[in-house]
Enzyme design. Structure first.
Site, PDB file in Angstrom:
ATOM      1  N   ARG A   1       0.669  -1.320   0.059  1.00 52.29           N
ATOM      2  CA  ARG A   1       0.157   0.107  -0.091  1.00 52.29           C
ATOM      3  C   ARG A   1       0.742   1.342   0.041  1.00 52.29           C
ATOM      4  NH1 ARG A   1      -4.440  -0.631   4.692  1.00 52.29           N
ATOM      5  NH2 ARG A   1      -4.976   1.533   4.132  1.00 52.29           N
TER       6      ARG A   1
ATOM      7  N   HIS B   1      -7.331  -4.975  -7.295  1.00 52.97           N
ATOM      8  CA  HIS B   1      -7.158  -4.045  -5.906  1.00 52.97           C
ATOM      9  C   HIS B   1      -8.273  -4.456  -4.985  1.00 52.97           C
ATOM     10  CE1 HIS B   1      -4.560  -1.431  -3.632  1.00 52.97           C
ATOM     11  NE2 HIS B   1      -5.650  -0.698  -3.272  1.00 52.97           N
TER      12      HIS B   1
ATOM     13  N   TYR C   1     -18.658  11.827 -11.428  1.00 54.12           N
ATOM     14  CA  TYR C   1     -18.849  13.299 -12.370  1.00 54.12           C
ATOM     15  C   TYR C   1     -17.570  13.289 -13.116  1.00 54.12           C
ATOM     16  CZ  TYR C   1     -22.728  13.968  -9.360  1.00 54.12           C
ATOM     17  OH  TYR C   1     -23.773  14.224  -8.596  1.00 54.12           O
TER      18      TYR C   1
END
Length: 860
Positions: free
Chosen positions: A41, A87, A130
């Site tokens: 990570r 992932h 968006y």
């Protein structure tokens, strides 16, 4: 009511309780968690500079075909594909990584081309539903040759897919884009660098593997931040390049500009890395409200997508912008510290790396990628060459090949017989059987020969690369040079060496309260000098303006502007622009119009300045109807605009001046050429509401056109210009006369005075009049010099024809004389009161009109 019961456990139920050591379990679980965070990570791989989530994003977008020449797709689609296949974590973490890869203020070379609101240093991006995304051109360098066995692949989390363990990375992404991450027990924070500089250092290391840190720093002198700015303290940068850890200071890029005619300001165009304008604005407002930061009048954020960042910090007059800027650096995020901690994974192990180690790891990785790519390409070409050789054999023996195939029972027998008859391999025989007959023409034979020749050359070239380490390094170096040429950009961050000494304020924050002169010119310009030295008649005034008033004050004091309507408007001296101290005589070309300091009504004009000294003798005023007044200097401290005389209907103030002594003369000159002088002691001081007293007796329709103060102990002159009252204002030149002031005898207050000029034929009114210290100088309405006639021996003689229209007249304020000057004003037929004055100053660049709102021209 039924009672709920619990059934007993079955007889074969066996309770299983496992005793474990809590400390051992906690240790094991924490180590597994820490391992996952460190390796899966938080930390990037030193070879491609990518964290696992970033690598999976780029690989997934490449597999989805989201290349720069394709259209954008919804970011949520990218996030869903990455999360579902590679992932297995939250979508928020994946989208945050996509956003960072697309932000030009976070990445020196963005890898994702975002469409929509991807945020700013202060604001969060829009939701993933968006926004849209696709790979940026630079990202293709990261994934190119991925299908040529250049890197290893591993199974994904559920074993149904595969993903690359590292990207081929055709440029040093870790150094170019930097990274940040917090793991367990360790963290990384790496600064971005310039692509061209990093590639140059990598090429140098490829050529000279034993290069030292000093050699590499000739190419990479320091970080190059996406937001620009300035880096101060290169010793910390060198420490980081040597040991992997160091700190440096980042400063905003600022310039001091004249943002308004009256005020200077600090314009911020670049901020430190990861600092947004809203954060700076909020901190400045907090400091100003807490009175911990002085000198700031206003703050505007004019940032937009066309001009980029632009913060305008308006500085109060009286404060030194450079000193305020130092305070901003000290107290606000306009100066921040960046701590470099180059921690990355090398062979699966977290290590702290210096500049040379980072470049070495990347160069070794890139050499391995090119070597594996060359092996793959050679292998593919050898396989193709093997097939081409088989096809050529078939074409040379096409009839026998067809006969063998037609006489065979099935394809397996045909393949076997072709192998036996023509000495072909199994692969060649199978390829011949799969080749359509239309490919076995004479033309195809030529193509196959050409292809064989090309394949042979390429195989030889690839073999040369694989067999020579020097040749392999040349290929890698050439490819890096091509990348830098195509994607390199100029450096954005300025590097400054620091002495390491603590900063100290080199200048005071505020302007010192030193004596000075406040000046008002006939063309309506206000300014101040840097000292209070008397102004003399020095030098050649080939191009000059004249002063209406010059009053002694101090840099942090106040003056009053007196208008023709009897108003006095308070102005801070520190607001006035400073004239160059070397000007001789001083130039008012750097002054600012009166209209920038006061708002005048229609028909109102400025007639003089007052010092607002409560211990002084006060102002002396004269009006067009012959009223004189000495004002008691009891000016209200809480008002910036008040009346100093109560005027009668139709009356206006034509002159105002500060008295320095009651022995000085008050002088009236009327439109019918009468001059009256008497000592100021004959006029009793009055309060501000008073209307004054009779100053001069007027005959018929005559009006006062000049009122001023003259020191009888000094050599002075009287200038008058006669003309016709029926001519249009400004259209006649008139007849001018210069007389000695001593020729005019003093008389009592409220008398009629003596004649100052004899009218000739066609003359019935004075167009302009002035009295003041010698020598007298005249200028036009635009400030250009106008020659005056020779001095006449008697006071009541007639004038000589002038060559140009006079707009204003002035004289010298020499050493030992008064530092105030009376204004002159000629009443035009329309009742306007233009400006004239008493001292000639350079005005080659001044305005063409006085500060009156009706647009009248001085000296009709």
């Amino acid at each position: 009511m039924a009672r709920r019961t619990t059934a007993p456990p079955p007889e074969d139920f066996e309770e299983r309780i496992v005793d474990i050591d809590v400390s051992s379990e906690m240790r094991t679980s924490f180590l597994e968690y820490a391992y996952s965070v460190i390796y899966q990570r938080a930390l990037p791989d030193a070879r491609d500079g990518l964290k696992p989530v970033q690598r999976r994003i780029l690989y997934s977008m490449s597999e989805m075909g989201l290349r720069p020449d394709r259209g954008h797709v919804k970011s949520s689609r990218v996030v869903g594909d990455v999360m579902g296949k590679l992932h297995p974590h939250g979508d928020t973490a994946i989208y945050d990584a996509v956003v960072r890869l697309a932000q030009p203020f976070s990445m020196r070379l963005p890898l994702v081309d975002g469409h929509g609101n991807f945020g700013s240093p202060d604001d969060m991006p829009a939701a993933m539903r968006y926004t849209e995304a696709r790979l940026a051109p630079a990202a293709m360098l990261m994934v190119e040759s991925l299908d040529e066995d250049t890197v290893d692949f591993k199974p994904n989390y559920d074993g149904q897919e595969t993903e690359p363990t590292v990207m081929p990375s055709a440029f040093p992404n870790l150094l170019v884009n930097g990274t940040t991450g917090i793991a367990v027990g360790m963290a990384t924070n790496m600064a971005p660098h310039n692509l061209t500089e990093v590639v140059a250092a990598a090429r140098h290391l490829i050529k000279k593997p034993d290069a030292t840190l000093d050699d590499l720093m000739r190419f990479v002198p320091g970080p190059d931040l996406p937001t620009g700015g300035t880096i101060i303290g290169l010793q910390g940068v060198r420490d980081a390049y040597e040991s992997g850890r160091g700190t440096f200071r980042m400063r905003a890029k600022c310039v001091v500009e004249q943002i308004t005619p009256r005020r200077k300001g600090i314009v911020v165009t670049e901020l430190p890395y990861n600092v947004g304008p809203e954060r700076v604005v909020a901190k400045i407002k907090e400091l100003v409200n807490a009175k911990k930061l002085q000198g700031i009048a206003d703050l505007k954020d004019l940032t937009d997508r066309h001009k980029g960042l632009r913060l305008v910090i308006e500085i109060k007059n009286g404060f030194i912008p450079e000193a305020v800027l130092e305070e901003l650096y000290r107290l606000t995020p306009m100066e921040e510290t960046f701590g470099i901690n180059n921690v990355a994974l090398v062979d699966g192990e977290p290590r702290t790396l210096g500049l040379r180690e980072l470049l070495s790891v990347y160069v070794d990785h890139r050499l391995e990628v090119v070597r594996r790519r060359s092996e793959f390409r050679r292998r593919k070409r050898e396989e193709r060459l093997h097939l081409v050789d088989g096809l050529i054999v078939a074409l040379l023996n096409i009839d026998e090949v067809i006969q063998v195939i037609r006489s065979s029972d099935d394809s397996a027998q045909a393949r076997t017989r072709l192998m036996e008859v023509f000495d072909l391999t199994d692969v060649q025989a199978a390829y011949i059987l799969d080749t359509p007959l239309r490919r076995l023409t004479r033309y195809d034979k030529l193509e196959l020969d050409s292809e064989k020749e090309r394949l042979t050359e390429e195989i030889a070239e690839l073999t040369g690369i694989l067999s020579s380490d020097a040749r392999l390094r040349q290929v890698v170096s050439a490819e890096l040079a091509e990348v830098a040429k195509k994607y390199g950009t100029p450096r954005r961050t300025v590097l400054l060496e620091s002495s390491g000494a603590p900063r100290a304020a080199t200048v005071e924050l505020q302007v010192a309260d030193e004596p000075c002169l406040a000046l008002l010119s006939s063309t309506g310009l206000l300014a101040r000098t840097t000292d209070a030295s008397p102004l003399g008649d020095e030098g050649d005034r080939s191009s000059h303006d004249v002063l209406v008033s010059a009053v002694r004050t101090s840099a942090r004091g106040e003056i009053g502007i007196v208008t023709s309507l009897g108003r006095l408007i308070r102005v801070q001296v520190v607001d006035l622009p400073i004239l160059p101290p070397t000007a001789s005589p001083p130039s008012l070309s750097g002054g600012h119009p009166v209209s920038e300091f006061v708002t005048l009504e229609s028909g109102e004009a400025v007639v003089g300045l007052g010092a607002l000294d409560p211990d002084g003798p006060g102002l002396a005023l004269g009006t067009a109807q012959g009223v004189v007044k000495r004002v008691v200097p009891d000016y209200p401290a809480n008002r910036d605009d008040f009346e100093v005389i109560t005027l009668k209907d139709g009356d206006t103030v034509v002159g105002a001046a500060e008295l320095e002594s009651e022995d000085h003369d008050l002088v009236f000159i009327t439109s019918d050429a009468q001059l009256l002088r008497y000592q100021a002691s004959q006029v009793r001081p009055q309060g501000r509401p008073a209307g004054g007293m009779a100053g001069v007796r007027l005959d018929g329709s005559a009006r006062v056109i000049f009122f001023g103060v003259v020191d009888p102990a000094r050599e002075s002159r009287v200038v008058t210009v006669a003309g016709s009252s029926t001519a249009l204002p400004g259209t006649q030149v008139g007849g001018g006369k210069v007389s000695d002031y001593a020729e005019f005898p003093p008389k009592g207050r409220a008398t009629g005075g003596v004649r100052a000029q004899r009218f000739l034929k066609g003359e019935d009114v004075l167009l302009l009049a002035w009295a003041g210290p010698a020598p007298a100088k005249a200028v036009s309405a635009t400030g250009k010099p106008v020659p005056l006639p020779e001095e006449l021996g008697r006071r009541d003689g007639s004038g000589d024809r002038l060559t140009h229209t006079i707009g204003a007249v002035g004289g010298a304020l020499g050493a030992g004389g008064p530092v105030t000057a009376a204004s002159a004003a000629a009443v035009a037929p329309d009742g306007s009161v233009p400006l004239e004055g008493t001292l000639a100053l350079d005005a080659s660049e001044v305005a063409d009109t006085p500060p009156s709102t009706n647009g009248s021209t001085p000296g009709h």
